[in-house]
Design an enzyme around this catalytic site. Structure first.
Site, PDB file in Angstrom:
ATOM      1  N   LYS A 121       0.852  -1.207   0.000  1.00  0.00           N
ATOM      2  CA  LYS A 121       0.000   0.000   0.000  1.00  0.00           C
ATOM      3  C   LYS A 121       0.879   1.244   0.000  1.00  0.00           C
ATOM      4  O   LYS A 121       0.716   2.140  -0.826  1.00  0.00           O
ATOM      5  CB  LYS A 121      -0.895   0.023   1.232  1.00  0.00           C
ATOM      6  CG  LYS A 121      -1.599   1.352   1.476  1.00  0.00           C
ATOM      7  CD  LYS A 121      -2.477   1.363   2.696  1.00  0.00           C
ATOM      8  CE  LYS A 121      -1.776   1.736   3.949  1.00  0.00           C
ATOM      9  NZ  LYS A 121      -1.491   3.171   4.106  1.00  0.00           N
ATOM     10  N   ASN A 122       1.831   1.303   0.917  1.00  0.00           N
ATOM     11  CA  ASN A 122       2.627   2.522   1.075  1.00  0.00           C
ATOM     12  C   ASN A 122       3.665   2.702  -0.016  1.00  0.00           C
ATOM     13  O   ASN A 122       4.261   3.769  -0.128  1.00  0.00           O
ATOM     14  CB  ASN A 122       3.268   2.560   2.468  1.00  0.00           C
ATOM     15  CG  ASN A 122       2.198   2.716   3.547  1.00  0.00           C
ATOM     16  OD1 ASN A 122       1.049   3.041   3.247  1.00  0.00           O
ATOM     17  ND2 ASN A 122       2.558   2.450   4.784  1.00  0.00           N
ATOM     18  N   ARG A 174      -0.518  15.519  13.136  1.00  0.00           N
ATOM     19  CA  ARG A 174       0.169  15.071  11.916  1.00  0.00           C
ATOM     20  C   ARG A 174       0.482  16.302  11.066  1.00  0.00           C
ATOM     21  O   ARG A 174      -0.144  16.562  10.067  1.00  0.00           O
ATOM     22  CB  ARG A 174      -0.667  14.060  11.141  1.00  0.00           C
ATOM     23  CG  ARG A 174      -0.834  12.735  11.855  1.00  0.00           C
ATOM     24  CD  ARG A 174      -1.508  11.670  11.023  1.00  0.00           C
ATOM     25  NE  ARG A 174      -0.645  11.113   9.975  1.00  0.00           N
ATOM     26  CZ  ARG A 174      -0.978  10.030   9.247  1.00  0.00           C
ATOM     27  NH1 ARG A 174      -2.158   9.450   9.428  1.00  0.00           N
ATOM     28  NH2 ARG A 174      -0.156   9.560   8.331  1.00  0.00           N
ATOM     29  N   PRO A 175       1.466  17.095  11.485  1.00  0.00           N
ATOM     30  CA  PRO A 175       1.756  18.343  10.770  1.00  0.00           C
ATOM     31  C   PRO A 175       2.385  18.101   9.399  1.00  0.00           C
ATOM     32  O   PRO A 175       2.780  16.985   9.078  1.00  0.00           O
ATOM     33  CB  PRO A 175       2.752  19.041  11.699  1.00  0.00           C
ATOM     34  CG  PRO A 175       3.407  17.941  12.438  1.00  0.00           C
ATOM     35  CD  PRO A 175       2.376  16.863  12.590  1.00  0.00           C
ATOM     36  N   ARG A 225      -8.964  -0.840   3.839  1.00  0.00           N
ATOM     37  CA  ARG A 225      -8.208   0.238   3.176  1.00  0.00           C
ATOM     38  C   ARG A 225      -6.836  -0.255   2.740  1.00  0.00           C
ATOM     39  O   ARG A 225      -6.267   0.203   1.761  1.00  0.00           O
ATOM     40  CB  ARG A 225      -7.936   1.361   4.192  1.00  0.00           C
ATOM     41  CG  ARG A 225      -8.849   2.438   4.343  1.00  0.00           C
ATOM     42  CD  ARG A 225      -8.214   3.434   5.299  1.00  0.00           C
ATOM     43  NE  ARG A 225      -6.826   3.702   4.952  1.00  0.00           N
ATOM     44  CZ  ARG A 225      -5.907   4.120   5.832  1.00  0.00           C
ATOM     45  NH1 ARG A 225      -6.225   4.292   7.080  1.00  0.00           N
ATOM     46  NH2 ARG A 225      -4.680   4.361   5.448  1.00  0.00           N
ATOM     47  N   CYS A 249      -4.930   8.053   9.364  1.00  0.00           N
ATOM     48  CA  CYS A 249      -5.222   7.481  10.683  1.00  0.00           C
ATOM     49  C   CYS A 249      -4.949   8.532  11.764  1.00  0.00           C
ATOM     50  O   CYS A 249      -4.053   9.356  11.634  1.00  0.00           O
ATOM     51  CB  CYS A 249      -4.335   6.262  10.931  1.00  0.00           C
ATOM     52  SG  CYS A 249      -4.638   4.931   9.773  1.00  0.00           S
ATOM     53  N   ASP A 288       4.395   0.468  11.606  1.00  0.00           N
ATOM     54  CA  ASP A 288       3.119  -0.097  11.163  1.00  0.00           C
ATOM     55  C   ASP A 288       2.920  -1.538  11.593  1.00  0.00           C
ATOM     56  O   ASP A 288       1.803  -2.065  11.509  1.00  0.00           O
ATOM     57  CB  ASP A 288       2.983   0.035   9.641  1.00  0.00           C
ATOM     58  CG  ASP A 288       2.924   1.496   9.214  1.00  0.00           C
ATOM     59  OD1 ASP A 288       3.242   1.789   8.055  1.00  0.00           O
ATOM     60  OD2 ASP A 288       2.595   2.357  10.073  1.00  0.00           O
ATOM     61  N   ARG A 331      -4.144  10.284   3.916  1.00  0.00           N
ATOM     62  CA  ARG A 331      -2.961  11.123   4.098  1.00  0.00           C
ATOM     63  C   ARG A 331      -2.155  11.223   2.802  1.00  0.00           C
ATOM     64  O   ARG A 331      -1.539  12.265   2.544  1.00  0.00           O
ATOM     65  CB  ARG A 331      -2.080  10.507   5.191  1.00  0.00           C
ATOM     66  CG  ARG A 331      -0.750  11.161   5.399  1.00  0.00           C
ATOM     67  CD  ARG A 331      -0.860  12.445   6.166  1.00  0.00           C
ATOM     68  NE  ARG A 331       0.471  12.942   6.519  1.00  0.00           N
ATOM     69  CZ  ARG A 331       0.665  13.987   7.307  1.00  0.00           C
ATOM     70  NH1 ARG A 331      -0.372  14.626   7.812  1.00  0.00           N
ATOM     71  NH2 ARG A 331       1.884  14.406   7.591  1.00  0.00           N
TER      72      ARG A 331
HETATM   73  C1  EPZ Z   1       3.787   7.101   6.152  1.00  0.00           C
HETATM   74  O1  EPZ Z   1       3.033   8.124   6.779  1.00  0.00           O
HETATM   75  C2  EPZ Z   1       2.875   5.891   6.086  1.00  0.00           C
HETATM   76  N1  EPZ Z   1       1.696   6.211   5.293  1.00  0.00           N
HETATM   77  C3  EPZ Z   1       2.454   5.463   7.498  1.00  0.00           C
HETATM   78  O2  EPZ Z   1       1.716   4.247   7.373  1.00  0.00           O
HETATM   79  C4  EPZ Z   1       3.713   5.164   8.319  1.00  0.00           C
HETATM   80  O3  EPZ Z   1       3.342   4.877   9.648  1.00  0.00           O
HETATM   81  C5  EPZ Z   1       4.636   6.377   8.291  1.00  0.00           C
HETATM   82  O4  EPZ Z   1       4.944   6.752   6.932  1.00  0.00           O
HETATM   83  C6  EPZ Z   1       5.964   6.080   8.996  1.00  0.00           C
HETATM   84  O5  EPZ Z   1       6.607   5.016   8.375  1.00  0.00           O
HETATM   85  C7  EPZ Z   1       1.785   6.152   3.941  1.00  0.00           C
HETATM   86  O6  EPZ Z   1       2.826   5.854   3.389  1.00  0.00           O
HETATM   87  C8  EPZ Z   1       0.533   6.466   3.182  1.00  0.00           C
HETATM   88  P1  EPZ Z   1       5.857  10.470   8.344  1.00  0.00           P
HETATM   89  P2  EPZ Z   1       3.596   9.655   6.800  1.00  0.00           P
HETATM   90  O7  EPZ Z   1       5.746  11.741   7.610  1.00  0.00           O
HETATM   91  O8  EPZ Z   1       4.399   9.909   5.591  1.00  0.00           O
HETATM   92  C9  EPZ Z   1       6.061  13.582  11.932  1.00  0.00           C
HETATM   93  C10 EPZ Z   1      -0.101   2.788   7.587  1.00  0.00           C
HETATM   94  O9  EPZ Z   1      -0.593   2.229   8.570  1.00  0.00           O
HETATM   95  N2  EPZ Z   1       6.027  14.620  10.903  1.00  0.00           N
HETATM   96  O10 EPZ Z   1       7.048   9.592   8.107  1.00  0.00           O
HETATM   97  O11 EPZ Z   1       2.457  10.542   7.100  1.00  0.00           O
HETATM   98  C11 EPZ Z   1       4.778  12.800  12.026  1.00  0.00           C
HETATM   99  O12 EPZ Z   1       3.823  13.468  12.835  1.00  0.00           O
HETATM  100  C12 EPZ Z   1       0.307   4.247   7.691  1.00  0.00           C
HETATM  101  O13 EPZ Z   1       0.111   2.247   6.471  1.00  0.00           O
HETATM  102  C13 EPZ Z   1       6.172  15.947  11.274  1.00  0.00           C
HETATM  103  O14 EPZ Z   1       6.328  16.255  12.450  1.00  0.00           O
HETATM  104  O15 EPZ Z   1       4.554   9.588   8.077  1.00  0.00           O
HETATM  105  C14 EPZ Z   1       5.243  11.501  12.640  1.00  0.00           C
HETATM  106  O16 EPZ Z   1       5.379  11.648  14.034  1.00  0.00           O
HETATM  107  C15 EPZ Z   1       0.016   4.837   9.046  1.00  0.00           C
HETATM  108  N3  EPZ Z   1       6.131  16.899  10.314  1.00  0.00           N
HETATM  109  C16 EPZ Z   1       6.628  11.299  12.017  1.00  0.00           C
HETATM  110  O17 EPZ Z   1       7.048  12.592  11.566  1.00  0.00           O
HETATM  111  C17 EPZ Z   1       5.944  16.597   8.990  1.00  0.00           C
HETATM  112  O18 EPZ Z   1       5.925  17.535   8.158  1.00  0.00           O
HETATM  113  C18 EPZ Z   1       6.659  10.341  10.836  1.00  0.00           C
HETATM  114  O19 EPZ Z   1       5.696  10.770   9.901  1.00  0.00           O
HETATM  115  C19 EPZ Z   1       5.795  15.258   8.632  1.00  0.00           C
HETATM  116  C20 EPZ Z   1       5.851  14.286   9.599  1.00  0.00           C
END
Ligand code: EPZ
Length: 447
Positions: free
Chosen positions: A22-23, A122-123, A393, A117, A302, A93
């Site tokens: 998916k990702n 989630r900034p 999903r 989710c 995940d 997202r």
């Molecule tokens: C991706 O989400 C995945 N989703 C998530 O999988 C996965 O948990 C995550 O990466 C981490 O591996 C998809 O690929 C669609 P991040 P993403 O930006 O990109 C913080 C699932 O179950 N952050 O790596 O949104 C954020 O709050 C889903 O398949 C900021 O602070 O995750 C988090 O604490 C759930 N500012 C951390 O970084 C930003 O601008 C990691 O988020 C962006 C992120």
């Protein structure tokens, strides 16, 4: 709405083939926006989020041709960046990828409403940080400055998969050289870089935290095979462990599952591997362990919820420390309805040994829902689960694959809503009616 009844308490056994990730699929599909030609994708998972992504692209004017459930061609040549269907992008997202892709291709990106989710805050600050480093203007909608975007340097303040993807999208069509540091190195980010380079992009450093991207004024067309989903594979292995069974996942390399299998070996599970498959059996003495999530190459966040669900059956305490998401423990309140006993200190959850019993529970999010199913499979009696559309999903044919492992899973018929077709028909529904390409099956996923 989707409801399951799972009668658990007996061992699962058998093998299942792993679907596309998916990702991995989602950034690849949105990458069609930066291409000038058609992109054909193979081994695409047939899941809600993919259907939703294809519907969004179709609504924006891309031509989506479904060849079969796992093969699709997207030609975004005539896509309009203004035509953001916010009623759809709010469903996940990954819609945020439109920001970088449209900015890179058009020098403009409308602000997509995004979902995802609920893990607390989630900034998008890292996303906008890299856009601004290329000269983009705006805090919601984005515009290139009068002279156009220019290559720049950005050091991500924290590792972010989404922001890394968006930075790559924006930079790959931006004049000049861009240096990105502290990038995410998840395997699907590497796949995306390979895909874009096949289109004619010039991105170096894939697989490392430091990328050098030489922008190209245009990119061509290509085809690509989506890699297998290590989170899906790990979930089924954990279902086998929770039920005391013997499960093999095929169509995946052992190295893609090593973070999980290393933990399972520490619990006393028996792990056997071959080049394209991994088999896990629960050992005689299934003991508790301490696990900590981290960005790649660490333990994937995940897999945190399904791993905790399986550890509920271990002798002795376990600990799960969540280092990626601020609040990813909501699912534990549902597991507690089944008798699971937890204590929490900050980002560390302790799992205390306790017998589980069947109960009525509700999925809180995608992986939290999968965790409930894992726990139900290891628990005698019938567990009734609602909110299972969240599982659908991100897991293709979830109940079908469980049944292939011998699980007793019933899907309850859900009263269809009186509004059979909410909202006006989408462009691909019109396309289908007027004999256009087979449009994407309608998105029904949720973020
Ligand atoms: C991706 O989400 C995945 N989703 C998530 O999988 C996965 O948990 C995550 O990466 C981490 O591996 C998809 O690929 C669609 P991040 P993403 O930006 O990109 C913080 C699932 O179950 N952050 O790596 O949104 C954020 O709050 C889903 O398949 C900021 O602070 O995750 C988090 O604490 C759930 N500012 C951390 O970084 C930003 O601008 C990691 O988020 C962006 C992120």
């Amino acid at each position: 709405m989707s409801e399951y009844v799972i009668r658990g308490g007996f061992p699962l056994a058998g093998e299942i083939d792993v679907s596309g990730a998916k990702n991995g699929a989602l950034p690849l599909l949105f990458a069609s926006v930066v291409a000038d030609g058609a992109c054909t994708y193979y081994h695409v998972p047939d899941i809600g989020d993919v259907r939703l992504a294809l519907r969004i692209l179709s609504e924006m004017g891309a031509r989506v041709t479904r060849h079969d459930a796992h093969t699709v061609t997207v030609n975004a040549r005539y896509l309009s960046p203004e035509a953001i269907p916010r009623h759809l992008t709010a469903g996940m997202r990954a819609s945020s990828y439109l920001l970088g892709a449209c900015l890179g291709r058009f020098g403009y990106a409308a602000e997509p409403l995004t979902g995802g989710c609920d893990f607390g805050n989630r900034p998008l600050n890292c996303h906008y940080g890299v856009f601004h480093a290329l000269g983009a203007v705006g805090e919601g909608e984005l515009h290139a400055p009068p002279g156009g975007l220019r290559g720049g340097t950005y050091d991500f303040p924290q590792v972010s998969v989404g922001a890394t993807v968006n930075g790559i999208f924006a930079a790959c069509r931006t004049h000049g050289v861009t240096h990105l540091h502290h990038c995410a190195t998840e395997s699907h980010v590497g796949d995306l870089i390979r895909f874009l380079n096949l289109l004619g992009a010039d991105i170096r450093g894939g697989g490392t935290p430091d990328l050098v991207i030489r922008g190209r004024s245009d990119l061509g067309h290509t085809s690509f095979v989506v890699s297998p989903d290590e989170i899906e594979a790990g979930t089924y292995l954990l279902a086998g462990v929770a039920s005391g069974g013997d499960v093999t996942v095929t169509g995946i390399r052992p190295c893609d599952l090593s973070a999980l299998t290393n933990v399972l070996v520490r619990t006393g599970c028996l792990v056997d591997s071959a080049p394209d498959r991994v088999r896990v059996r629960r050992g005689e003495n299934f003991r508790g362990v301490a696990v900590e999530t981290a960005p790649a190459p660490g333990f994937p966040t995940d897999l945190h919820p399904p791993t905790v669900a399986a550890l509920c059956f271990a002798a002795g305490k376990s600990q799960m420390t969540e280092r990626v998401w601020q609040e990813r423990f909501r699912y534990t309140s549902e597991l507690a309805k089944m008798g699971a006993v937890f204590s929490r200190e900050g980002q560390t959850l302790t799992v205390h040994p306790a017998p589980l019993h069947a109960a009525s529970v509700t999925a809180t999010d995608l992986r939290g829902g999968a965790a409930l199913a894992v726990a139900a499979l290891g628990t005698a009696g019938k567990t009734h689960m609602t909110g299972c559309e969240l599982i659908e999903r991100g897991y293709e044919d979830f109940t079908g694959k469980l049944r292939r492992l011998g699980a007793d899973v019933s899907v309850l018929p859900v009263m269809s809503s009186c509004a059979s077709g909410a909202g006006e028909e989408s462009s691909e529904e019109r396309q289908e009616k007027d004999g256009g390409d087979a449009g994407a099956p309608h998105g029904d996923g949720e973020g």
